[in-house]
Design a protein around this motif. Sequence first.
Motif, short mmCIF file in Angstrom:
data_model
loop_
_atom_site.label_atom_id
_atom_site.label_comp_id
_atom_site.label_asym_id
_atom_site.label_seq_id
_atom_site.Cartn_x
_atom_site.Cartn_y
_atom_site.Cartn_z
N ASN A 33 48.22 8.52 0.95
CA ASN A 33 48.59 9.61 0.03
C ASN A 33 49.92 9.39 -0.66
O ASN A 33 50.13 9.88 -1.76
N ARG A 34 50.84 8.66 -0.05
CA ARG A 34 52.17 8.49 -0.64
C ARG A 34 52.30 7.26 -1.52
O ARG A 34 53.23 7.18 -2.32
N LEU A 35 51.43 6.28 -1.38
CA LEU A 35 51.59 5.03 -2.12
C LEU A 35 50.55 4.72 -3.20
O LEU A 35 50.53 3.60 -3.68
N PRO A 36 49.69 5.64 -3.62
CA PRO A 36 48.67 5.22 -4.59
C PRO A 36 49.23 4.85 -5.96
O PRO A 36 48.62 4.09 -6.70
N ASP A 37 50.40 5.37 -6.32
CA ASP A 37 50.99 5.03 -7.62
C ASP A 37 51.77 3.72 -7.57
O ASP A 37 52.04 3.12 -8.60
N VAL A 38 52.15 3.29 -6.38
CA VAL A 38 52.95 2.09 -6.22
C VAL A 38 52.07 0.85 -6.05
O VAL A 38 52.38 -0.21 -6.57
N ASP A 49 47.96 -0.84 -5.92
CA ASP A 49 46.56 -0.66 -6.32
C ASP A 49 45.79 -0.02 -5.16
O ASP A 49 45.88 -0.50 -4.02
N PRO A 50 45.06 1.06 -5.39
CA PRO A 50 44.38 1.77 -4.29
C PRO A 50 43.45 0.89 -3.46
O PRO A 50 43.37 1.06 -2.24
#
Length: 94
Positions: free
Chosen positions: A40-45, A47-48
Amino acid sequence: MPSLPTSSNPSIANPEGAWYFIAGLALYLTHYVVGTTVINRLPDVVDPRLLVVGVIGGFLVLSWLVHQFVERPVASWLKRGLDTSFARLRNAGA
């Protein structure tokens, strides 16, 4: 219902299959809160797709480490204690 490691269960009767059972338990005990928090915290950082693969791989390694360095030593310690206790009970009854 989950199956227990027995010789009648061919999927985990061999040592490789037993490892999956053991690692699966440690994985089950550690994955939910930390895994969902990281995802939840790293999807923008990150690639999912890479994030999910990395989290799964990381938790497989973590579950192996928990098994090797926590569960196995504690199990041997508990076994020694139980053996001693049962020996005392046998000797007290004799």
